[in-house]
Design a protein around this motif. Structure first.
Motif, mmCIF file in Angstrom:
data_model
loop_
_atom_site.group_PDB
_atom_site.id
_atom_site.type_symbol
_atom_site.label_atom_id
_atom_site.label_comp_id
_atom_site.label_asym_id
_atom_site.label_seq_id
_atom_site.Cartn_x
_atom_site.Cartn_y
_atom_site.Cartn_z
ATOM 1 N N ILE A 292 -30.972 3.362 -42.931
ATOM 2 C CA ILE A 292 -32.039 5.030 -43.833
ATOM 3 C C ILE A 292 -32.455 4.567 -45.433
ATOM 4 O O ILE A 292 -34.002 4.505 -46.385
ATOM 5 N N LEU A 293 -31.555 3.454 -46.513
ATOM 6 C CA LEU A 293 -31.403 3.474 -48.002
ATOM 7 C C LEU A 293 -32.675 2.071 -47.877
ATOM 8 O O LEU A 293 -32.418 1.583 -48.658
ATOM 9 N N GLY A 294 -32.806 1.713 -46.431
ATOM 10 C CA GLY A 294 -33.907 0.035 -46.243
ATOM 11 C C GLY A 294 -32.538 -1.060 -46.560
ATOM 12 O O GLY A 294 -33.341 -1.988 -46.720
ATOM 13 N N LEU A 295 -31.412 -1.436 -46.298
ATOM 14 C CA LEU A 295 -30.323 -2.324 -46.497
ATOM 15 C C LEU A 295 -30.394 -2.672 -45.621
ATOM 16 O O LEU A 295 -30.351 -2.271 -44.332
ATOM 17 N N ASP A 296 -30.097 -4.098 -45.333
ATOM 18 C CA ASP A 296 -29.207 -4.572 -44.059
ATOM 19 C C ASP A 296 -28.084 -4.778 -43.911
ATOM 20 O O ASP A 296 -27.149 -5.410 -44.701
ATOM 21 N N ILE A 297 -27.526 -3.581 -42.865
ATOM 22 C CA ILE A 297 -26.623 -4.083 -43.091
ATOM 23 C C ILE A 297 -26.197 -5.019 -42.317
ATOM 24 O O ILE A 297 -26.659 -4.993 -40.740
ATOM 25 N N ALA A 298 -25.688 -6.440 -42.460
ATOM 26 C CA ALA A 298 -25.702 -7.741 -41.874
ATOM 27 C C ALA A 298 -24.167 -7.239 -40.855
ATOM 28 O O ALA A 298 -23.812 -8.418 -39.793
ATOM 29 N N GLY A 299 -23.818 -6.827 -41.214
ATOM 30 C CA GLY A 299 -22.019 -7.003 -40.613
ATOM 31 C C GLY A 299 -21.044 -6.041 -40.896
ATOM 32 O O GLY A 299 -21.167 -5.539 -42.130
ATOM 33 N N ILE A 300 -19.973 -6.987 -41.089
ATOM 34 C CA ILE A 300 -18.608 -5.776 -40.775
ATOM 35 C C ILE A 300 -17.652 -7.427 -42.402
ATOM 36 O O ILE A 300 -17.716 -8.123 -41.105
ATOM 37 N N SER A 301 -16.385 -6.315 -42.670
ATOM 38 C CA SER A 301 -15.529 -7.730 -43.124
ATOM 39 C C SER A 301 -14.213 -6.352 -43.033
ATOM 40 O O SER A 301 -13.956 -5.306 -42.974
ATOM 41 N N PHE A 302 -13.149 -7.263 -43.110
ATOM 42 C CA PHE A 302 -11.857 -6.445 -43.475
ATOM 43 C C PHE A 302 -10.671 -7.698 -44.076
ATOM 44 O O PHE A 302 -11.049 -8.881 -44.685
ATOM 45 N N HIS A 303 -9.672 -7.213 -44.562
ATOM 46 C CA HIS A 303 -8.331 -8.130 -45.201
ATOM 47 C C HIS A 303 -7.294 -7.562 -44.677
ATOM 48 O O HIS A 303 -6.976 -7.029 -44.757
ATOM 49 N N ALA A 304 -6.628 -9.069 -43.658
ATOM 50 C CA ALA A 304 -5.875 -8.400 -42.104
ATOM 51 C C ALA A 304 -4.254 -8.634 -43.538
ATOM 52 O O ALA A 304 -3.488 -7.600 -43.112
ATOM 53 N N GLY A 305 -4.114 -8.932 -45.050
ATOM 54 C CA GLY A 305 -3.544 -8.811 -45.552
ATOM 55 C C GLY A 305 -3.183 -10.438 -46.029
ATOM 56 O O GLY A 305 -3.847 -11.128 -45.856
#
Lengths: 399, 399
Positions: free
Chosen positions: B186-199
């Motif tokens: 809605i804010l016009g951003l390009d939501i391209a993916g996800i990240s995580f940190h497994a530790g």
């Protein structure tokens, strides 16, 4: 992490209400007139002067050696030199700092029990005459590099009533102290007295009693063994306000001194090494809220992220031992909400208060200013050189 | 503190025997030719190049964004630029550092989920196009200061098999991530993916499985909700050797990538953010023993004090989480003795290993050199500006 069921107990602790008087008029004027681009400690030198006077009045005949490590800013050292303070230096770097600002070498004690041999030689050459020790090898180092130097032996305190009982990193047992007195004398050193550290943040004068009893016991054993000691160094432990009441400074110090004199008489020369107790209350850190967030609608607590954290000045929050009081510009009548407080770095250790969350205004938002009180000690110097690319804590001086 | 009765278990762990091969020939040559006046990290850039190549071979098509915070030395950044690395920056300071050394703005991701609005604007102006977020307010800040930017949403990992499970400081729940995808669009951003940190310190490739399962679950829920994600950022966690075995780097990375591809297929663009896993093993800290002492003849353990401690570079010993391996010049056949290891500052917190003491040669003495292995990551940058008057950790570069 705190669970929803435990939240009730926090509802009666609106932390910000306790601390409204701790920012001085000159700090307040500076803060209002300034737009801060990064976390900054605003330190009031006039508050420091007043605190020094109160300590000096209460401690009477004792000499005050400021523990430089608490805040080594040249402005702080210069102000204390002008007030007549002496200094407790932890390293060659701190000795050179004090000397460069005009402190007399005879007013500086090398108080670290762990010293590089070449630093002992340097200190001796610069005119430093008093050194701390708690181990055989340290006496050998001192005898070789500062022959005939005055030595204060550090004893350990087995029990402590302090908020932060110190471990056995420093200080030896009574038996070992007596052995070191003998060895020091054989080595030609002037074994002049003993020191101890009863712990940090001794909030009541009565908390000194056990340590003083232990010291008096060693003192009398030393006398019985033929060692005529003349200096008692009572170390630090003078408290600052972090939410729990601490008494009037002058009365507190006078009470500590009365306990000392009751055990050691009037002839003994007493040294005290306040650090936190001198400088903490004169500093306030101005910080900005970076983000307020909940990671799931059902999470019991929100996170508040500041632009300062454990690696940029607030290292004393490790273990949540020191609980800084926090002021905001929000209305004091605004509802408060328990918040996990964290620093801005990409480091999961950089969390300030999580086990015991902080009550902060419910309406707190990114961009809001917060003022972290009583942060004049152990902040700027603990700051990392640039962890995560954040610059070290900035400091300005008023008063 | 350890008691005498527990000492037997240590007798078979001569730590120094495990690590003799970890100092490279060029480090060794430099160390032998140099007289050190202060603790110094000797970093081998050739070891870094080899490590980068091994990671790059194993990670195949993934792009490697070096986590600058692990070691922001210009020599390290410049070497990695020459190797073709990309960068994960935690702050405006780290972005400017990488750019100043010639990194292309499109190769730098602003990976901190906690950003000052003005720093987002600065990064956007400098050409940085990818930003991390895990909260509503952060999306608003990005949309306002970097309109249309590419955003990677960080999800949290509920369980972790890492040596250091990360708390919930970073990352949001699955439900919140899906909500943020919608808001970002809605804010016009390009939501391209996800990240995580497994530790941190995922010593075996199998330790990534749970985190990858969680990520795959969110990925497929996002697809079901109509969001066509294209970037998977698997974060850091690549291990270094601290006494417990870690596998061959290339094989380890290839195994991690096989697990990724099995869940996400070949079309997804994979990013990895090694920090410790790239630079730790290339650094060795040369330190000097300041003092060895027993505080009482009956104490079960001796203390060994170094000229480096928790506040001058070894902050990762907090909680004794990271156990650095230590080499000395003493004969490998010499008897070893359990030792509490501590830093040189007048701070009782500055104890490196006490709960689990370190086995060190019985004959270790003040003035001896020790080499602390695998210290190329999270040392120089954690170092304080000058706590206790000790200068920050020095670093030299060979190779």
């Amino acid at each position: 992490m705190l669970h929803a069921a435990n939240l009730a107990e926090f509802s009666a602790v609106p932390v910000s209400h306790l601390s409204t008087s701790a920012v001085s008029a000159s700090q307040d004027a500076y803060i209002r007139a300034t737009r801060f681009e990064r976390p900054t400690m605003v330190f009031d030198l006039e508050m420091l002067r007043r605190k020094y006077s109160a300590l000096a009045e209460g401690l009477g005949t004792a000499s005050i050696h400021y523990a430089v490590k608490a805040n080594p800013a040249p402005q702080v050292i210069a102000t204390l030199i002008a007030q007549g303070a002496k200094f407790d230096a932890a390293s060659r770097g701190e000795i050179d700092l004090c000397l460069s600002l005009g402190a007399a070498p005879e007013d500086i004690a090398f108080g670290n029990t762990i010293k590089r041999a070449s630093d002992i030689a340097h200190a001796w050459k610069m005119g430093i005459r008093q050194f701390a020790a708690d181990a055989e090898d340290e006496l050998f180092k001192i005898a070789e590099n500062a022959p005939g130097a005055r030595v204060i032996l550090r004893m350990r305190i087995e029990r402590s009533q302090a908020d932060w009982p110190l471990s056995f990193k420093f200080g030896c047992s009574k038996r070992e102290a007596l052995r070191l007195m003998q060895l020091g004398s054989i080595l030609g050193l002037d074994i002049a007295g003993i020191s101890f550290h009863a712990g940090s943040q001794l909030r009541e004068a009565g908390m000194w009693q056990d340590a003083l009893d232990t010291a008096a016991d060693l003192w009398s054993a030393a006398q019985d063994a033929g060692f005529a000691l003349r200096i008692l160094n009572i170390g630090g432990g003078f408290p600052a306000f972090y939410g729990q009441p601490v008494g009037n400074t002058r009365d507190y110090c006078a009470e500590v001194m009365a306990s000392v004199r009751a055990r050691f008489g009037d002839a003994v020369h007493v040294m005290a090494e306040p650090g936190r107790g001198l400088v903490a209350e004169a500093g306030v850190i101005v910080s900005e809220v970076m983000l307020v967030s909940k990671k799931d609608a059902d999470d019991p607590l929100r996170w508040v992220y500041l632009d300062i954290g454990m690696f940029s000045g607030l290292a004393e929050t490790i273990g949540e031992a020191i609980r800084y009081q926090i002021e905001t510009d929000h209305d004091l009548c605004e509802a408060v909400e328990p918040s996990i407080l964290a620093g801005p770095s990409c480091d999961s250790m950089d969390v300030l208060y999580e086990k015991t969350p902080v009550m902060l205004p419910a309406g707190l938002r990114a961009g809001d200013q917060v003022r972290i009180l009583c942060t004049g000690a152990y902040t700027t110097s603990y700051s990392s050189v640039g962890f995560n690319g954040f610059p070290p804590l900035d400091a300005v001086f008023v008063g």
